[in-house]
Design an enzyme around this catalytic site. Structure first.
Site, PDB file in Angstrom:
ATOM      1  N   LYS A   1      55.958  14.937  45.667  1.00 15.59           N
ATOM      2  CA  LYS A   1      56.307  14.728  44.259  1.00 15.59           C
ATOM      3  C   LYS A   1      56.615  16.083  43.617  1.00 15.59           C
ATOM      4  CE  LYS A   1      54.433  12.380  40.123  1.00 15.59           C
ATOM      5  NZ  LYS A   1      53.220  11.781  39.526  1.00 15.59           N
TER       6      LYS A   1
ATOM      7  N   SER B   1      54.334   7.440  37.209  1.00 16.90           N
ATOM      8  CA  SER B   1      55.321   8.497  37.291  1.00 16.90           C
ATOM      9  C   SER B   1      55.729   8.862  38.717  1.00 16.90           C
ATOM     10  CB  SER B   1      54.787   9.741  36.604  1.00 16.90           C
ATOM     11  OG  SER B   1      53.682  10.267  37.315  1.00 16.90           O
TER      12      SER B   1
ATOM     13  N   SER C   1      49.655   6.579  37.905  1.00 13.83           N
ATOM     14  CA  SER C   1      50.935   7.049  38.422  1.00 13.83           C
ATOM     15  C   SER C   1      51.111   6.968  39.930  1.00 13.83           C
ATOM     16  CB  SER C   1      51.177   8.492  37.971  1.00 13.83           C
ATOM     17  OG  SER C   1      51.609   8.507  36.638  1.00 13.83           O
TER      18      SER C   1
END
Ligand SMILES: [Zn+2]
Lengths: 473, 473
Positions: free
Chosen positions: A65, A140, A164
Site C-alpha cells: 500500500k 482505504s 481499511s
C-alpha cells in the site's frame, strides 16, 4: 508451466518455488504480465516496484500500500502533497518482507492518507473493483484488495485505521486481517491516526494471511507501541469449530443500512459455524455501536490534524511556487497539496483539540473509547469471537457516495468499534449478494490472532468461496 | 515606589548532554556542519516514529530529585502543535499535565537567611532546530531574504524547570538561577552555558501592592542569555509595570523581548496572538512509569547539593558566608579544602589560600596531593613569597613534594639565631652603645646584618625580637 495469478495462492506459489517448479523470476514476470493486462482497467497500482528479473528476492512477491515507505521507491499516500517524495528508508514491515525474500511488485492505490472507504479520495484516480469495474473496491486499502482479487498480486500489505483492511477485503472477496494494535510495527507507515493505525495482511486465503502475519508481527525497536507476541503465529489447519464460543452482537448484525443480501449471506455463514460445532449465541454491544462512529470521527481526525502538520513544504513534498512569506508558503502548499478529505479531517481534528472544546470533544471521545474497550472485554469473557458483516453493503458504484461524506463514513460502521478497542479482526468472504462478495467479520480479544485464523480457516474451508471474480473466470 | 512588590517566576530550559538525541539515534553534538546529524525521525519524514531516550529520562529524574521534586509514577508525553520551520513535525513532543517530576522546593542559601523557591514541575521535551535568517532586519524572519534551517539541534533533549512565583526581586532571581546552574552542572547532565543557549531562561513578571492578595496580570520575558541580562530584564520590566499602574493604566498580558543593548522592552506578541497549542497525548509513545528501583538508583547517585555543601562549609569549618560561597563554586576545590583541613591546617587559612593564591595559580584541584599541599600551606608564614607561589603553581604536578620548598623556610629557631646575633653585636660595639643611648633607628641595621648572614632565610619577625632583646639585655 503457466501460472494463473487469478487463482494462485501465496502458499501454493511458495510450494512451487520450493519444489523448483517455477523460479522467482517467472513468478514475478507472471504478475508483471497480469498487471500489464488488467491494471489499466483496475488501477490497483500507483506505480510498479522491483523489476521482474527475480533478483530482488527468491520469495513470493508482494504489493505494498502506498502509505508504507519503500526505500528508493516513490511513496505518496495517494496525495499530491507527497508527489515525488522518495523515502530514504524502508518501513519495518517492508524490511521484514524483504528479509523474507519477497520482491515488491509495486505500490497500491488508497484513499489519500488512508482517509476514505472507496479509494475515490486518491489524488491519482480511483481503483476499480475486479468483480465489477463500475464499483469501488472499498478503502482505504482498495488498491491492495483489488490487486489481490484481480490476480495482480498474490498478497498485499494493507493498513487499517477504522476498517481499511477488512472493508475492502470484504468488498473485493478476499481475506484481510487487522492485527491487534501493537503487534505490527508502524515505523515507516505514513501516519493517519497513530493510536488506531495498524498494518496487516490481505490475501486470497486465511492461511496466506497467517503466513504473512508471521513475517510482519513482533516487537520493533523503532516503534515504542509494539510488543512481542505472547505466542508464535500458527498456520491454521482446523476444519471443526467444536467448543468455540461465538457471539453474534445484535447491534452489529441488525444495524440500519445492512443490505438484506449481506444479512442473508452472513446469517448463512453463522448457521454454518453452528453446524461445524461452534456454540453460537446472540449478544449485545450497545454502546460500542451507538457511539463508535462518532467517537472515531473525533479521535482519528484529531490525531490526523497533528500527523499531517509535517507536510508544510519546507523539507520535502509539494511547495507552493513564489510564496510572498512563510504563512503564505504554508497555506498555499497545504491547500494545493491536500485533497478535500484530508482538509476536512484536519479542520475537524483541529477543532476537536482547540482550547475550550478539547474536553467536550477529544476528552469525551477518549472516555467513550475506554467504555467501548470495556464493553468488548466483557463480551470476551463469554465468547472467543464475535461475528457480524464486515460492511453493511456490497461494493457500491463509483461516485455513489462521494457527494455525501457521512454516507461514506457509515461504510465503516461495523468495523470501527473493534478498531477503537485495539482488537484484531478478520474478514473472510462468505458469499455473494447481487453477484458481489460479502464479507464476514470475525473479531477476537487482544492477541487472539491464532484463534481468529483457526475460526476463519475452518469457515473458509466449509464455505468454499471462489475468490476469482466471476467475470474473470 | 517601595510599596510595590515584584512577583517573579522562572521557566528554565536546560539542554541535556546525552550521547544521542531525545527521540532518535542521531549524535547530540554542537558545532558540526549544518544538517549532518539528522535522520528520518528528527527530520520528520513521513512514517518516522519517536523512541524515547532512556538516559534523558534518568537524568530528568536525577534533576528532579536534586530539586526536591516528587517523581511521577506515571508520566505522559503530549504533542504541542504549532507551525514553524524549526519544528519539522508541526508539533513539539513535550509534556503537559503529567510531567516526569512534580512539585519540589529549592533552597538558595543567603548570608543571614535562605531563599526558598517552589518548583512547580520539571518536564522533558525536545529542542527545536536552529533557524538562520539571511538579509532583512537582523535575525528576524520578517523581511528576511532567505531563511535556513539547521536540524542538527532539532531533537536535543531539554528539561524545562518551572518555578513558583516565589521570587521578589531581580537579584534573587539571579541567585536562584546561578545555584540552579551549578546544580545542573555538578550533576553532569548539561554544560548549562547561557551564552551558548544550553541554559535558557524566561521570566514571568508581575507586580502587586505589598500585602495585596492574589496576583496581577503577568508578562513573559523571553530568552535572556546571561545572568546579568535576566536580572536587568526583570528590573526593567518591573519598573515598566509600576510605571503603567502609577500612570493609571493596566498591564496587558503579553510576551516580551528585552534588548540588553538598549535596555528596552518590546512586545513579541499579545494575548490575542497567543497560540492555542492543542495539546493532546502523544500516541506514538507509551507512558513513562519508572519503577521504584530505578528511582532509588538515581537517588543513590545524587551528589551532595551545592546548597547543602555551602551550609556545611559554614557550620563545620566556621567559614564566613562569603568564603564558603567562593570555595563552594567548585566541588573539587571543596574536596581539596576538606583534605587540607583534615591534614591539620587551619580552615580559615586554607580557604584563604585556596581561593586566592591557589586559584590564581590555575592548578586543577583534583590533581593535587592534599597532604603535600597542606605542608606548604602550613609553612606559608615562614616561606618567602616567591617560594610559596612557586610551590602552589607546581602543586598539581605528578611528582610534587613539599620538602624541597620547605628548605627555603625562614630560620626562626632562636637557638640557631642567638649566637649569630651575639657575634654581630660583638663586632659592632660602638653602634651597640649608640643604640643603647637612644638611637633606636639602628635596630634595622642589626636585623639587616642578620638577614644578610642568613641569606634572607631568617624570619625577620623573630630576628627583630631577638636583636631587641639582646640590645636591651
Ligand atoms: Zn535523528
Amino acid at each position: 508451466m503457466t501460472i494463473d495469478t487469478l487463482s494462485l495462492t501465496a502458499e501454493a506459489a511458495q510450494t512451487l518455488l520450493g519444489a523448483g517448479e517455477i523460479t522467482a523470476g517467472e513468478l514475478a514476470r507472471a504478475y508483471a504480465d497480469a498487471i500489464a493486462e488488467r491494471d489499466p482497467e483496475i488501477h490497483a497500482y500507483l506505480r510498479q516496484g522491483d523489476s521482474p528479473d527475480g533478483e530482488s528476492g527468491e520469495g513470493v512477491p508482494i504489493a505494498v500500500k502506498d502509505c508504507i515507505s519503500t526505500k528508493g521507491l516513490e511513496t505518496t499516500a495517494a496525495s499530491k502533497i507527497l508527489a515525488g517524495y522518495v523515502p530514504l528508508y524502508d518501513a519495518t514491515v517492508v524490511e521484514r518482507c524483504r528479509d523474507a525474500g519477497m520482491p515488491v511488485l509495486g505500490k497500491t492505490n488508497l484513499d489519500e492518507f488512508a482517509m476514505g472507504s472507496s479509494t475515490e479520495n486518491s489524488a491519482y484516480g480511483p481503483s476499480r473493483n475486479p468483480w465489477d469495474l463500475d464499483r469501488v473496491p472499498g478503502g482505504s486499502s482498495g488498491g491492495s484488495a483489488a490487486a489481490v482479487a484481480g490476480g495482480l498480486a498474490p498478497w498485499a500489505l494493507g493498513s487499517d485505521t477504522g476498517g481499511s483492511i477488512k472493508q475492502p477485503a470484504a468488498l473485493c472477496g478476499i481475506v484481510g486481517l487487522r492485527p491487534t494494535y501493537g503487534t505490527v510495527s508502524r515505523y515507516g507507515v505514513i501516519a493517519f491516526a497513530s493510536s488506531l493505525d495498524q498494518v496487516g495482511p490481505m490475501a486470497k486465503t486465511v492461511r496466506d494471511c497467517a503466513l504473512l502475519y508471521e513475517v510482519l508481527a513482533g516487537r520493533d525497536r523503532n516503534d515504542s507501541t509494539t510488543v512481542e507476541l505472547p505466542e508464535p503465529v500458527t498456520i491454521p489447519t482446523a476444519d471443526s469449530l467444536n467448543g468455540v464460543r461465538l457471539g453474534v452482537p445484535k447491534e452489529l448484525n441488525d444495524a440500519e443500512g445492512i443490505e438484506p443480501g449481506v444479512k442473508a449471506s452472513v446469517e448463512a455463514a453463522i448457521t454454518l459455524a453452528d453446524s461445524l460445532g461452534a456454540d453460537v449465541e446472540e449478544t449485545s454491544l450497545p454502546r460500542s455501536v451507538e457511539y463508535g462512529l462518532a467517537c472515531y470521527y473525533l479521535i482519528a481526525p484529531a490525531e490526523a490534524s497533528a500527523n499531517l502538520s509535517r507536510y508544510d513544504g519546507v523539507r520535502y513534498g509539494h511547495r507552493a511556487s513564489e510564496p510572498s512569506d512563510l504563512s503564505e508558503m504554508y497555506e498555499r502548499s497545504r491547500w494545493e497539496g491536500f485533497g478535500a478529505e484530508p482538509r476536512r479531517r484536519i479542520m475537524l481534528g483541529t477543532y476537536a483539540l482547540s482550547a475550550g472544546y478539547y474536553d467536550a470533544f477529544y476528552g469525551q471521545a477518549q472516555r467513550v473509547r475506554t467504555l467501548i474497550r470495556n464493553e468488548h472485554a466483557e463480551a470476551f469473557e463469554r465468547y472467543d469471537a464475535l461475528l457480524s458483516p464486515t460492511s453493511p453493503t456490497v461494493a457500491f458504484p463509483l461516485g455513489a457516495r462521494t457527494a455525501d461524506p457521512i454516507a461514506m463514513y457509515v461504510a465503516d460502521l461495523l468495523t470501527i468499534p473493534s478498531c477503537m478497542a485495539g482488537l484484531p479482526g478478520l474478514s473472510i468472504p462468505c458469499g455473494l449478494s447481487e453477484g458481489l462478495p460479502v464479507g464476514l467479520q470475525i473479531v477476537g480479544p487482544q492477541f487472539s490472532e491464532n484463534r481468529l485464523l483457526q475460526i476463519g480457516h475452518a469457515l473458509e474451508t466449509a464455505l468454499a468461496f471462489d475468490v476469482v471474480p466471476e467475470r474473470l473466470r | 515606589m517601595s510599596e510595590w512588590q515584584p512577583v517573579i517566576g522562572l521557566e528554565i530550559h536546560v539542554q541535556l548532554k546525552t550521547r544521542t538525541k531525545m527521540f532518535c539515534r542521531c549524535e547530540n553534538v554542537r558545532g558540526e556542519e549544518p544538517n549532518t546529524r539528522t535522520c528520518p525521525v528528527c527530520l520528520a519524514h513521513p512514517g518516522a516514529l519517536p523512541v524515547l531516550n532512556g538516559q534523558a529520562v534518568e537524568w530528568a529524574i536525577l534533576l528532579g530529585q536534586a530539586l526536591g521534586c516528587a517523581i511521577a509514577k506515571r508520566s505522559l508525553f503530549h504533542r504541542k502543535n504549532y507551525f514553524y520551520p524549526d519544528l519539522p513535525k508541526g508539533y513539539q513532543i513535550s509534556q503537559y499535565d503529567q510531567p516526569i517530576c512534580g512539585e519540589g522546593r529549592f533552597v538558595v542559601p543567603r548570608e543571614n537567611d535562605q531563599l526558598e523557591v517552589g518548583i512547580v514541575r520539571v518536564h522533558l521535551e525536545e529542542d527545536a532546530a536552529k533557524t538562520v535568517h539571511v538579509g532583512g532586519t537582523a535575525g528576524r524572519i520578517q523581511g528576511a531574504e532567505t531563511s535556513l534551517v539547521d536540524f542538527n539541534r532539532g531533537g536535543t533533549p531539554l528539561v524545562e524547570i518551572v518555578t513558583a512565583p516565589d521570587l521578589h526581586n531581580a537579584d534573587d532571581a539571579r541567585l536562584f538561577l546561578q545555584l540552579l546552574r551549578q546544580t545542573v552542572v555538578e550533576l553532569g547532565i548539561s554544560d548549562a552555558e547561557m551564552e551558548k543557549g544550553s541554559l535558557r531562561c524566561d521570566a514571568n513578571v508581575s507586580v502587586r501592592k505589598l500585602g495585596e492578595e492574589g496576583f496581577r496580570t503577568k508578562t513573559e520575558l523571553k530568552n535572556m542569555n546571561s545572568f546579568m541580562f535576566v536580572a536587568r530584564g526583570i528590573e526593567a520590566e518591573v519598573e515598566r509595570q509600576i510605571g503603567v499602574y502609577e500612570g493609571g493604566g493596566a498591564v496587558e498580558q503579553e510576551t516580551l523581548h528585552f534588548d540588553p543593548q538598549s535596555g528596552k522592552i518590546s512586545s513579541l506578541r499579545s494575548k490575542e496572538e497567543a497560540h492555542d497549542y492543542r495539546y493532546f497525548p502523544e500516541p506514538d509513545l507509551v507512558a513513562v512509569e519508572p519503577d521504584a528501583a530505578m528511582i532509588d538508583a538515581q537517588a543513590s547517585q545524587l551528589p551532595e547539593q551545592p546548597a547543602t555543601r555551602l551550609r556545611r562549609l559554614e557550620t563545620t569549618f566556621g567559614l564566613s558566608f562569603y568564603d564558603a560561597q567562593v570555595l563552594n563554586g567548585s566541588p573539587a576545590m571543596v574536596a581539596l579544602f576538606e583534605a587540607i583541613v583534615e591534614a591539620g591546617v587551619d580552615a580559615k587559612a586554607s580557604a584563604n589560600v585556596l581561593q586566592n593564591q591557589f586559584s590564581a595559580a590555575g592548578v586543577d584541584p583534583t590533581a593535587v596531593d592534599a597532604g603535600e599541599l597542606a605542608k606548604v600551606i602550613e609553612a606559608r608564614e615562614t616561606l618567602p613569597r616567591e617560594t610559596f607561589t612557586t610551590a602552589l603553581a607546581h602543586s598539581g604536578d605528578a611528582d610534587f613534594a613539599a620538602a624541597p620548598y620547605l628548605e627555603d623556610a625562614a630560620v626562626s629557631d632562636t637557638a640557631e639565631l642567638g649566637p649569630l646575633v651575639d657575634a654581630i653585636l660583638e663586632a659592632n660595639p660602638d653602634l651597640v652603645n649608640a643604640f643603647r643611648a637612644g638611637i633606636e633607628g639602628l635596630l634595622g641595621f642589626f636585623v639587616g646584618q642578620v638577614m644578610k648572614e642568613t641569606q634572607g632565610k631568617a624570619d625577620p619577625r623573630v630576628v627583630n625580637e631577638l636583636v631587641r632583646e639582646k640590645l636591651s639585655g
